[in-house]
Design an enzyme around this catalytic site. Sequence first.
Site, PDB file in Angstrom:
ATOM      1  N   HIS A   1      -9.077 -24.377 -16.045  1.00 26.13           N
ATOM      2  CA  HIS A   1     -10.000 -25.402 -15.224  1.00 26.13           C
ATOM      3  C   HIS A   1     -10.862 -26.149 -15.515  1.00 26.13           C
ATOM      4  O   HIS A   1     -12.074 -26.024 -15.554  1.00 26.13           O
ATOM      5  CB  HIS A   1     -10.588 -24.569 -14.235  1.00 26.13           C
ATOM      6  CG  HIS A   1      -9.772 -23.716 -13.358  1.00 26.13           C
ATOM      7  ND1 HIS A   1      -8.918 -24.173 -11.997  1.00 26.13           N
ATOM      8  CD2 HIS A   1      -9.145 -22.341 -13.195  1.00 26.13           C
ATOM      9  CE1 HIS A   1      -8.394 -23.353 -11.395  1.00 26.13           C
ATOM     10  NE2 HIS A   1      -8.521 -22.117 -12.098  1.00 26.13           N
TER      11      HIS A   1
ATOM     12  N   GLU B   1     -11.435 -28.824 -14.775  1.00 28.55           N
ATOM     13  CA  GLU B   1     -12.442 -29.710 -13.805  1.00 28.55           C
ATOM     14  C   GLU B   1     -13.378 -28.877 -12.979  1.00 28.55           C
ATOM     15  O   GLU B   1     -14.179 -29.466 -12.300  1.00 28.55           O
ATOM     16  CB  GLU B   1     -11.271 -29.848 -12.541  1.00 28.55           C
ATOM     17  CG  GLU B   1     -10.895 -28.944 -11.632  1.00 28.55           C
ATOM     18  CD  GLU B   1     -10.045 -28.000 -12.118  1.00 28.55           C
ATOM     19  OE1 GLU B   1      -9.625 -26.775 -11.485  1.00 28.55           O
ATOM     20  OE2 GLU B   1      -9.420 -28.219 -13.186  1.00 28.55           O
TER      21      GLU B   1
ATOM     22  N   CYS C   1      -3.412 -23.467 -13.457  1.00 24.59           N
ATOM     23  CA  CYS C   1      -3.875 -22.191 -13.372  1.00 24.59           C
ATOM     24  C   CYS C   1      -2.654 -21.284 -12.624  1.00 24.59           C
ATOM     25  O   CYS C   1      -1.802 -21.242 -13.188  1.00 24.59           O
ATOM     26  CB  CYS C   1      -5.218 -21.858 -12.834  1.00 24.59           C
ATOM     27  SG  CYS C   1      -5.917 -20.257 -12.989  1.00 24.59           S
TER      28      CYS C   1
END
Length: 312
Positions: free
Chosen positions: A235, A237, A142
């Site tokens: 993202h 994750e 990011c």
Amino acid sequence: MPIKIPNQLPATKTLTAENIFVMTETRAVTQDIRPLQILLLNLMPTKADTETQLARVLGNTPLQIDLELIAPAGHTSRNTSQEHMLSFYKTFPEVKDRTFDGLIITGAPVEHLPFEEVDYWPELCEIMEWSKTHVHSTLHICWGAQAGLYYHYGIPKRQLDQKLFGVFRHTLEDPNFILFRGFDDTFWVPHSRNTTVDREDIEAAPELKILSSSPEAGVYAVKTAQGRQVFLMGHAEYDRDTLKKEYLRDVAAGVDIRLPKHYFPEDDPGRDPLVRWRSCAHLLYGNWLNYCVYQTTPYDIGGIRHGVRTDD
């Protein structure tokens, strides 16, 4: 094999409850094996959440991972206790004389600032320059990806008219690159950002290749020639409720925030978000560890790592 994390790190309890095999430092010293040395530069404000999220996806692989945490030395975290920082985090000067198989640079909530106005920008630049000779493969996430593209290739970030917020469908532009081995033709990834990097700027850099993009979210994944640097704009994750927490926080603060797209069933924030990116996240990070790090890290004939390649 497990991921090795510091004794008493809060992520241990969460991951153990999810049947993810973690190993504390105390137990790891009894094993005769060389784990992959992964350094996590955590720039996120909720550091414990980020530690857990990344340890989760890094731990879902047959490889043994030794995860070390660092944070900028000149920046005081306002959302994480000093006790936590002193217990689990090192500073860059404490690790800079070592080499690492992999480095992860997270996002950071500083998009509104020019890079040069971020208080830890000089230290981050030093770390990114150091990574060229001391890290085999670096994964930027990011804002960390935008910072890396700007530092290494002079590519600017661009302000969006409105926040890119939600979970978006992506397609592969280079399905043969090993980072996306085993992926379906389309996959979903969460995004939460106010800035972006234009495709035209990336394509103007001959050292870079776009791997994946989204009709709504734009470019997602970029790599250098041999994958020694990987830049991810989203993202994968994130937890199920990460975007929900962010949305509710902004609503409570009176921020003009729209519902995250493709996230709540029927756009109802009272319902549990629909997770459609978890398998992508585990496969993505597993591929990075296996193919961009483990399979290509240089060794001598005795099996001892002798250095880091400097070619891209």
